[in-house]
Design an enzyme around this catalytic site. Sequence first.
Site, PDB file in Angstrom:
ATOM      1  N   HIS A  28       0.545   6.070  -6.879  1.00 24.87           N
ATOM      2  CA  HIS A  28       0.225   6.122  -5.357  1.00 24.87           C
ATOM      3  C   HIS A  28       0.623   4.760  -4.851  1.00 24.87           C
ATOM      4  O   HIS A  28       0.653   3.768  -5.511  1.00 24.87           O
ATOM      5  CB  HIS A  28      -1.430   6.344  -5.263  1.00 24.87           C
TER       6      HIS A  28
ATOM      7  N   HIS B 142       2.362  -4.744 -12.975  1.00 24.25           N
ATOM      8  CA  HIS B 142       1.475  -5.776 -12.113  1.00 24.25           C
ATOM      9  C   HIS B 142       2.313  -6.968 -11.811  1.00 24.25           C
ATOM     10  O   HIS B 142       2.082  -7.724 -10.777  1.00 24.25           O
ATOM     11  CB  HIS B 142       0.290  -6.155 -13.022  1.00 24.25           C
TER      12      HIS B 142
ATOM     13  N   HIS C 210       3.534  13.003  -8.967  1.00 27.30           N
ATOM     14  CA  HIS C 210       3.279  13.463 -10.172  1.00 27.30           C
ATOM     15  C   HIS C 210       4.373  14.011 -11.035  1.00 27.30           C
ATOM     16  O   HIS C 210       5.011  15.115 -10.526  1.00 27.30           O
ATOM     17  CB  HIS C 210       1.997  14.694 -10.009  1.00 27.30           C
TER      18      HIS C 210
ATOM     19  N   GLY D 190      -8.410  14.288  12.338  1.00 27.40           N
ATOM     20  CA  GLY D 190      -7.968  15.327  12.886  1.00 27.40           C
ATOM     21  C   GLY D 190      -6.458  15.656  12.365  1.00 27.40           C
ATOM     22  O   GLY D 190      -5.698  16.145  12.771  1.00 27.40           O
ATOM     23  N   GLY D 191      -5.997  14.906  11.267  1.00 31.58           N
ATOM     24  CA  GLY D 191      -4.936  14.815  10.606  1.00 31.58           C
ATOM     25  C   GLY D 191      -4.643  16.089  10.002  1.00 31.58           C
ATOM     26  O   GLY D 191      -5.250  16.955  10.061  1.00 31.58           O
ATOM     27  N   ARG D 192      -3.206  16.118   9.556  1.00 34.06           N
ATOM     28  CA  ARG D 192      -2.566  17.259   9.179  1.00 34.06           C
ATOM     29  C   ARG D 192      -3.015  17.509   7.795  1.00 34.06           C
ATOM     30  O   ARG D 192      -2.587  16.823   6.984  1.00 34.06           O
ATOM     31  CB  ARG D 192      -1.180  17.294   9.264  1.00 34.06           C
TER      32      ARG D 192
ATOM     33  N   VAL E 216       1.051   2.089   2.732  1.00 36.31           N
ATOM     34  CA  VAL E 216       0.882   0.740   3.687  1.00 36.31           C
ATOM     35  C   VAL E 216       0.595   1.443   5.048  1.00 36.31           C
ATOM     36  O   VAL E 216       1.224   2.335   5.542  1.00 36.31           O
ATOM     37  CB  VAL E 216       2.423   0.210   3.533  1.00 36.31           C
ATOM     38  N   ARG E 217      -0.060   0.808   6.006  1.00 32.83           N
ATOM     39  CA  ARG E 217      -0.745   1.166   7.025  1.00 32.83           C
ATOM     40  C   ARG E 217      -0.981   0.247   8.010  1.00 32.83           C
ATOM     41  O   ARG E 217      -1.367  -0.940   7.579  1.00 32.83           O
ATOM     42  CB  ARG E 217      -1.792   2.364   6.959  1.00 32.83           C
TER      43      ARG E 217
END
Length: 308
Positions: A112, A153, A102, A266-268, A115-116
């Site tokens: 934003h 883009h 921001h 259960g992530g942080r 990648v995962r």
Amino acid sequence: MDSQIDFARVRSYLLNLQQQITASFEQLDAPRFIHDPWQRAPSEHLRGDGVSCIIEPGGLLESGGVNFSHVSGDTLPSSATSARPQLAGCSFEALGISLVLHPHNPYCPTVHMNVRLLAAMPAGAHTAPVFWFGGGMDLTPYYGFAEDARHFHRICRDAVAPFGADLYPRFKQACDEYFFLKHRNEPRGIGGIFYDDFSELGFEQGFKLMQSVGDAFTKAYLPIIQARRHLPFGPNEKAFQAYRRGRYVEFNLVCDRGTLFGLQSGGRTESILMSLPPVAHWRYNWKPEPDSPEAQLYSDFLIARDWL
């Protein structure tokens, strides 16, 4: 199609990407990111570690985070099995980079990127893991510039072009559809690319796609903020930025599957909610003045269009 998952190689790439991105912003701005390594307390149901890189306040960046996490657990969260009910009850492993930045100047857009890789392990010694990649990037301006949207883009298109000419149109449409506030009937921003449940290229090519998208982020975003960061602004522009940031909060808390997955797994919590801006405002039934720069955001940018 190859199905061997090399988590170690993905982890090494993601940690290097995190370092490269934070360093690129530190070269533009004096304050450094706070590096906050974390590790879950031992649990028979959930394991994991990560590094949260946070900046608040940071001059150019009013707040933001570039976060790495790597978690595994005994039961895949329900947010990940809605489209794959056959995987309910499977153990899982997931790792990725998620960032939201921001900027202070209202003429610089919020951005934003994610990648995962996620894998589910069905029961059975001879049953191969089911894995998929996800990710993308999207831009949320407060004051729109057509040349910025075209640049963003174009870099997104070029990042996925080596993997198939059909991917950019698919991923752009998916981004337009996903980052949309249905309760407001408006887009969050001008989009970009978004993909999920993506395994059609196999592990090796899917990993290369992850790298291409991750490596394209600074090319897509840095030129935009460098061009806009010194534009003069006043309290009216900051007030409109805070108003539009309210939409960002609404999306992330009401609509975003990533937020839900992180909390369900259960992530942080601090790392998951770092995507929220430091200040956001709401006004009852407010609309910008006709023909104003604020109205132009709605008429010219918060619409579905082909920026290329």
